[in-house]
Design an enzyme around this catalytic site. Sequence first.
Site, PDB file in Angstrom:
ATOM      1  CD  GLN A 130      -2.395   1.165   2.823  1.00 22.65           C
ATOM      2  OE1 GLN A 130      -1.719   0.784   3.782  1.00 22.65           O
ATOM      3  NE2 GLN A 130      -3.617   1.628   2.967  1.00 22.65           N
ATOM      4  CB  SER A 133       1.752   6.842   4.689  1.00 22.37           C
ATOM      5  OG  SER A 133       0.666   6.227   5.320  1.00 22.37           O
ATOM      6  CB  SER A 165       3.747  -2.939   5.497  1.00 24.50           C
ATOM      7  OG  SER A 165       3.421  -2.083   6.532  1.00 24.50           O
ATOM      8  CD  GLU A 248      -4.514  -0.576   7.216  1.00 26.53           C
ATOM      9  OE1 GLU A 248      -4.811   0.427   6.536  1.00 26.53           O
ATOM     10  OE2 GLU A 248      -3.362  -0.855   7.572  1.00 26.53           O
ATOM     11  CD  GLU A 376      -3.107   9.289  19.654  1.00 28.60           C
ATOM     12  OE1 GLU A 376      -2.823   8.614  18.640  1.00 28.60           O
ATOM     13  OE2 GLU A 376      -2.526   9.141  20.743  1.00 28.60           O
TER      14      GLU A 376
HETATM   15  C1  LIG Z   1       3.897  -0.595  11.357  1.00 28.57           C
HETATM   16  C2  LIG Z   1       3.329   0.379  10.407  1.00 28.57           C
HETATM   17  C3  LIG Z   1       2.917  -0.048   9.157  1.00 28.57           C
HETATM   18  C4  LIG Z   1       2.404   0.860   8.238  1.00 28.57           C
HETATM   19  N1  LIG Z   1       2.068   0.423   7.001  1.00 28.57           N
HETATM   20  C5  LIG Z   1       1.688   1.316   6.057  1.00 28.57           C
HETATM   21  C6  LIG Z   1       1.504   0.890   4.705  1.00 28.57           C
HETATM   22  O1  LIG Z   1       1.671  -0.279   4.379  1.00 28.57           O
HETATM   23  N2  LIG Z   1       1.143   1.794   3.789  1.00 28.57           N
HETATM   24  C7  LIG Z   1       0.955   3.098   4.105  1.00 28.57           C
HETATM   25  O2  LIG Z   1       0.593   3.859   3.234  1.00 28.57           O
HETATM   26  N3  LIG Z   1       1.137   3.556   5.390  1.00 28.57           N
HETATM   27  C8  LIG Z   1       1.511   2.679   6.353  1.00 28.57           C
HETATM   28  N4  LIG Z   1       1.748   3.117   7.654  1.00 28.57           N
HETATM   29  C9  LIG Z   1       1.614   4.526   7.942  1.00 28.57           C
HETATM   30  C10 LIG Z   1       0.535   4.866   8.960  1.00 28.57           C
HETATM   31  O3  LIG Z   1      -0.724   4.826   8.355  1.00 28.57           O
HETATM   32  C11 LIG Z   1       0.873   6.239   9.557  1.00 28.57           C
HETATM   33  O4  LIG Z   1       2.077   6.122  10.257  1.00 28.57           O
HETATM   34  C12 LIG Z   1      -0.193   6.719  10.469  1.00 28.57           C
HETATM   35  O5  LIG Z   1      -1.387   6.977   9.785  1.00 28.57           O
HETATM   36  C13 LIG Z   1       0.250   7.979  11.239  1.00 28.57           C
HETATM   37  O6  LIG Z   1       0.743   8.966  10.369  1.00 28.57           O
HETATM   38  P1  LIG Z   1       2.119   9.692  10.673  1.00 28.57           P
HETATM   39  O7  LIG Z   1       3.124   8.637  10.896  1.00 28.57           O
HETATM   40  O8  LIG Z   1       2.347  10.667   9.597  1.00 28.57           O
HETATM   41  O9  LIG Z   1       1.891  10.432  12.042  1.00 28.57           O
HETATM   42  P2  LIG Z   1       1.124  11.818  12.221  1.00 28.57           P
HETATM   43  O10 LIG Z   1      -0.094  11.820  11.413  1.00 28.57           O
HETATM   44  O11 LIG Z   1       2.083  12.922  12.042  1.00 28.57           O
HETATM   45  O12 LIG Z   1       0.733  11.710  13.739  1.00 28.57           O
HETATM   46  C14 LIG Z   1       1.602  12.064  14.819  1.00 28.57           C
HETATM   47  C15 LIG Z   1       0.777  12.060  16.090  1.00 28.57           C
HETATM   48  O13 LIG Z   1      -0.249  13.054  15.982  1.00 28.57           O
HETATM   49  C16 LIG Z   1      -1.501  12.489  16.209  1.00 28.57           C
HETATM   50  N5  LIG Z   1      -2.502  13.177  15.394  1.00 28.57           N
HETATM   51  C17 LIG Z   1      -2.469  13.453  14.072  1.00 28.57           C
HETATM   52  N6  LIG Z   1      -3.590  14.023  13.672  1.00 28.57           N
HETATM   53  C18 LIG Z   1      -4.403  14.109  14.744  1.00 28.57           C
HETATM   54  C19 LIG Z   1      -5.717  14.573  14.978  1.00 28.57           C
HETATM   55  N7  LIG Z   1      -6.481  15.081  14.011  1.00 28.57           N
HETATM   56  N8  LIG Z   1      -6.214  14.444  16.232  1.00 28.57           N
HETATM   57  C20 LIG Z   1      -5.468  13.923  17.228  1.00 28.57           C
HETATM   58  N9  LIG Z   1      -4.232  13.488  17.079  1.00 28.57           N
HETATM   59  C21 LIG Z   1      -3.714  13.548  15.845  1.00 28.57           C
HETATM   60  C22 LIG Z   1      -1.349  11.044  15.822  1.00 28.57           C
HETATM   61  O14 LIG Z   1      -2.317  10.224  16.412  1.00 28.57           O
HETATM   62  C23 LIG Z   1       0.046  10.736  16.311  1.00 28.57           C
HETATM   63  O15 LIG Z   1       0.012  10.442  17.677  1.00 28.57           O
HETATM   64  C24 LIG Z   1       2.274   2.219   8.585  1.00 28.57           C
HETATM   65  C25 LIG Z   1       2.676   2.646   9.849  1.00 28.57           C
HETATM   66  C26 LIG Z   1       3.215   1.749  10.752  1.00 28.57           C
HETATM   67  C27 LIG Z   1       3.669   2.235  12.087  1.00 28.57           C
END
Ligand SMILES: Cc1cc2nc3c(=O)[nH]c(=O)nc-3n(C[C@H](O)[C@H](O)[C@H](O)COP(=O)(O)OP(=O)(O)OC[C@H]3O[C@@H](n4cnc5c(N)ncnc54)[C@H](O)[C@@H]3O)c2cc1C
Lengths: 408, 370
Positions: A130, A133, A165, A248, A376
């Site tokens: 996927q 992100s 992933s 998912e 969150e």
């Molecule tokens: C093990 C793993 C596998 C993954 N696999 C994939 C994959 O296969 N394909 C893919 O596309 N993505 C994948 N992801 C990405 C994943 O979807 C994102 O890491 C996740 O959505 C969080 O985005 P970010 O890392 O940019 O954190 P951010 O969005 O920057 O978040 C940082 C912090 O802010 C908080 N936050 C953000 N917005 C808000 C809000 N509106 N209200 C309250 N709190 C908020 C979050 O909860 C978090 O605590 C994977 C992530 C992990 C850890």
Amino acid sequence: MNFEDNPAEAEYRAKVRAWIAANRPDMSHLLPEENRNWHPAHKEVARKWQHIKADAGYACLSWPKERGGAGGTQIEEAIFNQEEARAGIQFTYFMTGLHMLLPAMMEFSTDEASLARVPPAVRGEEIWCQLFSEPSSGSDSAGIRTAAVQDGNDWVINGQKVWNSGAQIADYGMMVARTDPTVPKHKGLTAFWLDMKTPGVEVRPIMMMSGDNELNEVFLTDVRIPDNQRVGEIGGGWKVIISTLMNERAALGSGTGLNWRDVIKLAGQVPSFEGTALDDPTFREWLADLYVDAEAIRLLSFRTLTALSHGKTPGPEGSAGKLLWSGLGGNLSSQAVDILDHGGLIDDPAIALASGAFQHRFLWAPGLRLGGGTDEIMKNIIAERVLGLPGEPRVDKDVPFRDIPRGR
Amino acid sequence: MNFDYTDDQKELKDEARRFLADVAPLTVARGVLDDPARGHDAALWARIGEQGWCGAAIPELYGGLGLGYVELCALAEELGRAVAPVPFASSVYLFAEALLIAGSEAQKAEWLPKVSTGELIGTIAATEGAGVLVAERIATRFENGTLTGTKLPVTDGMAADSAVVLAKEGLFLVDLTGPGVTRESVSTLDPTRGAAKLVFDKAPAEPLASGNAREQLSRIHDRAAILLAFEALGGADRALEMARDYALERYAFGRPIGSYQAIKHKLADVFVRNEVARANAYYGAWALSSDAPELGLAAAAARVSSSAAYYLAAKENIQTHGGIGFTWEADCHFFYRRARHLSLILGAPRVWKRHLADRLVARLAAEEVQ
Ligand SMILES: Cc1cc2nc3c(=O)[nH]c(=O)nc-3n(C[C@H](O)[C@H](O)[C@H](O)COP(=O)(O)OP(=O)(O)OC[C@H]3O[C@@H](n4cnc5c(N)ncnc54)[C@H](O)[C@@H]3O)c2cc1C
């Protein structure tokens, strides 16, 4: 309320159970360090198992036969999955493709060449990843900046994806790009699928804190793909994102990974003040709390199934399952490591109890709360879409995407 | 496989909700709260009796409707949601169940028809004061056809006509209006569910049909635990709805308080706990209605999860309301009080967590033998 199989279901379950027992993959030749997700030897076992299942009509049971499925019912599929989990067989390589992306492909694409990619995935011959992100688009999953520009009958794509992933072993990916930065952010997105060997696709591994290499960055430089690899309408990418994310969360919320059986077995082997940790009242009290959550995850998946069998689609309340599951993983691994006391520190698979599975889970647990939507974000969804509370005041909703303020 | 009420059960439940909204608004509970000597609302009890609900799961043979236990669970959920100040649980989940499990044919035939109509209120008197109820420590004695001992607190002990009493020698039926029984009202955390101290001094008593009293009491408690879990679930859902509604209406800093994440996430947490309670309660309802071997484990899980959910929902409802939520005037404390009443009457959560773990470990051991 009925949690029992009817006679036909019971018969099916017995048949499936016997089949799994007779055909289950042999993992005994794997060394402890090989018996881990993403290890090539482990992956090979998973691939074979998927193939055997497909041949026997047990892979993607409820999908139509022309898409590689077995034309069975959702209930049969659920029964098979339950029996597979009960037998302790859990492979995640195909989940992204089979539980998230290809259902969306079947929902949104009518292009036969695109749909021809489905059956090989069912047989375990092709693995999907996927590509949603981005560095500045995680929770804010409509904040995608990767650009796709139309050029004749092709699209030319430039940008960067991250946290993907399995991209390091994937054959194909589904990707969402911005096709129109002049409209508000949810409206300017379009979904595509692509061969990971397409020129201009570069995968760079990211080592996770658990030490595993499962996540990647994917750089897309002048990647050219034909228009028939578009999934859904131009500007319809948000729908595809929502569909895959719902799938998912439902898949993650149905609960995989170590569970109460595993921790009871472990506790029974670990010395405590008197007897084993299993005799310790504080452990037992904790176990009771863990069990009610684990049961809820199991039982709520029946609710999803009930909805499906009545022709309804599972709603946003499924986010509760994802939250419970991510919490369970952390709670369980933390407790398991603690009851081992000093020994809990040892994570060498060759000498740690249960081959270090609990230590591995402990280091993985923070990721469970992030991947597939953070805790969150799940709570926002429950509060807004289930309870009907107001959204946050938003500065980005009705402005053209290119005018939205950016942070780091 | 069906994770839901059937259409008929839903209809019964909706009807019960409409009925209770009409006859049991929270002002009725408030009437008892403000005049705790009443212990329950007799007029409401009479209306409920007329509906035949007390006999919902009692076989027709004994004057009940013989609908079944899932139906009774549905009614329990609605009674819990209404925070109804009536002795339904004592009379139906405990007294009637005790007779069904341990009573002789003659005892069932004599008492159950009266329970079914609501004309007779029964209860169970087991605990003798502070601390975990352990059958071996029970001091109440049976001798020469009479009981002597003290039971405290006995929910609905003032209102009840009859009680099933736990003595060292087993379970006994006692006419509370007869000789040798003195009772006095006891003030409790939840005045909408009256309680008493019962003193038996050579009170005539009739043994329930023979059997192992400890096992019987445990079965009675398991079955009641599931029904009470539905009451707790109904209350927890309503407390969450109340908090949600208030969070939409109340403004602070120019926005509804429900738009602040601290409030949203708190209520989402409550929702998740309610979902856990619901899932485990539904499983319990199935186990109860099919008398499944999983009943004991399911009962403990339903009880543990519903106690946790109701407490959380009730206290966060108060918190969401701010200062007004802390007043006698506001309705929030009904839920806070009732939540604790429900989680203590059959033994506190830690007791049930212990049951749960014991049963879980036993089940795993049995699976391994297979
Ligand atoms: C093990 C793993 C596998 C993954 N696999 C994939 C994959 O296969 N394909 C893919 O596309 N993505 C994948 N992801 C990405 C994943 O979807 C994102 O890491 C996740 O959505 C969080 O985005 P970010 O890392 O940019 O954190 P951010 O969005 O920057 O978040 C940082 C912090 O802010 C908080 N936050 C953000 N917005 C808000 C809000 N509106 N209200 C309250 N709190 C908020 C979050 O909860 C978090 O605590 C994977 C992530 C992990 C850890």
